[in-house]
Design an enzyme around this catalytic site. Structure first.
Site, short mmCIF file in Angstrom:
data_model
loop_
_atom_site.label_atom_id
_atom_site.label_comp_id
_atom_site.label_asym_id
_atom_site.label_seq_id
_atom_site.Cartn_x
_atom_site.Cartn_y
_atom_site.Cartn_z
CD1 TRP A 33 71.28 4.14 -35.34
CD2 TRP A 33 69.17 3.56 -34.89
NE1 TRP A 33 70.79 5.02 -34.40
CE2 TRP A 33 69.50 4.70 -34.11
CE3 TRP A 33 67.88 3.03 -34.77
CZ2 TRP A 33 68.58 5.30 -33.24
CZ3 TRP A 33 66.98 3.63 -33.89
CH2 TRP A 33 67.34 4.75 -33.14
CG ASP A 72 72.05 15.45 -35.13
OD1 ASP A 72 71.47 14.34 -35.14
OD2 ASP A 72 71.43 16.53 -35.15
CD GLU A 75 69.57 8.68 -33.67
OE1 GLU A 75 68.52 9.26 -33.38
OE2 GLU A 75 70.42 8.34 -32.83
CD GLU A 114 64.35 8.82 -26.36
OE1 GLU A 114 63.24 8.79 -26.95
OE2 GLU A 114 65.38 8.30 -26.82
#
Ligand code: BGC
Length: 365
Positions: A112, A162, A165, A321
């Protein structure tokens, strides 16, 4: 809209409760390939704030206790990082604390974009809001507050990814806003030693001065220090983080700039150059816009934001989302669908923001 607001409030509370791990953690999405099994401090803090505002004191408290345990377990690592920074060592982003954890508090083995500071500040802010509302101490909170505050006090001006990502080389104004709010909350909690509190107050002052000096463009807050762009995450710097008050011209101009340049029929884009899933509109960002309208006394505008979010729910009341019906970069939708599958649905953060805005407007389940 197929469901009433009261029904969607109940559905949101139920979905969030159903997917909360016995550990207390919230998966960002129980189904989406890239998020399943991981809890983000940023998402989780807003999810917990949503249910905390709807009387779910125990569930939100379990999330905060989980965070407190996970953060406190990194105390040795934080102190070692602070010591290395104090010696002037340049610390690689990979050595910093994770952005997300598995539901049992481990780091997990999936890659990640991992160095993001904002979640630690957002957690400190949400913990304080929850504790003030329900008045019950969260087990282990004081130690974790001290660990998080020492971490943020030492590293607040270090560039990091941020909220999205991206741009690890920049200092992002919305990240600074969450650290400003989190460190203020840590100072007010009374958990810090006098020296820690003094240092945290210095960091809060430093953030405020730096943002005023380098973090504005065209009269509103900027996406990062020195940027000429706007980003919808900046809404949080006004409400709820209060780095800039809503009646300050800078706060009002920031909300107006996001609304003018990044929203379409109340659906809010992340930023103009977004290509993730084609760059659609994000219900959770409409939640921040509505929250800002409500905080500034524009209840009718806030209610329209609540309506727009609800209209994006699936027939069985799941919020995505993002919605990709008016994409900024239509050519990029297929690429992301191939990589990660359909848009994450339900995204629990979307439900958390819906609950927050519903509570602001007095809408109950
Ligand atoms: C978003 C993050 C979010 C994460 C989990 C990412 O795609 O950029 O803001 O925390 O998903 O929802």
């Amino acid at each position: 809209m197929s469901m009433s607001h009261a029904a969607l409030v109940r559905r949101s509370i139920d979905l969030i409760a159903r997917h909360q791990s016995p550990s207390g953690a919230y998966p960002a999405s129980p189904t989406f390939s890239a998020y399943r099994g991981y809890c983000w401090l940023r998402d989780g803090s807003f999810i917990a704030e949503g249910v905390s505002r709807h009387g779910q004191a125990r569930a939100a408290g379990a999330f905060h206790a989980w965070c407190a345990h996970v953060i406190a377990s990194h105390e040795g690592r934080v102190d070692a990082l602070v010591e290395r920074a104090g010696r002037g060592e340049a610390i690689p982003p990979g050595d910093m604390l994770p952005t997300r954890f598995t539901l049992d508090g481990a780091e997990g083995s999936d890659e990640w974009w991992d160095f993001q500071l904002d979640g630690y500040g957002t957690w400190l802010w949400a913990l304080a809001a929850h504790t003030a509302r329900h008045g019950e101490a969260v087990p282990g909170a004081d130690r974790a507050i001290r660990v998080a505050a020492r971490y943020l006090t030492a590293f607040w001006d270090t560039p990091c990814y941020d909220w999205w990502e991206e741009h690890v080389e920049q200092r992002h104004v919305s990240t600074l806003g969450s650290l400003h709010a989190g460190l203020r909350a840590a100072v007010d909690s009374g958990a810090l030693s006098p020296a820690e509190a003094e240092a945290a107050r210095g960091a809060v002052r430093g953030i405020g001065e730096l943002v005023r000096a380098e973090g504005t463009t065209g009269g509103h807050l900027a996406k990062w220090l020195g940027s000429g762009a706007v980003d919808a995450s900046l809404l949080a710097c006004v409400e709820p983080f209060g780095m800039v008050p809503p009646d300050d011209p800078l706060g009002a101009a920031t909300v107006a700039a996001v609304e003018e340049s990044l929203s379409e029929d109340r659906g809010v884009y992340r930023y103009a150059a977004d290509t993730f899933y084609g760059g659609g509109r994000w219900p959770l960002l409409t939640g921040f816009l509505g929250w800002n309208h409500a905080a500034a006394g524009r209840a009718a505008e806030a209610a329209r934001c609540l309506d727009w979010i609800a209209a994006q729910a699936t027939p069985d009341g799941e919020l995505p989302e993002q919605v990709t019906d008016l994409p900024l970069a239509p050519g990029m939708i297929a690429e992301w669908e191939e990589r990660w599958g359909p848009v994450g649905t339900p995204l629990l953060w979307s439900h958390g923001m819906y609950l927050i805005l519903a509570a602001e407007l007095g809408v109950r389940g």
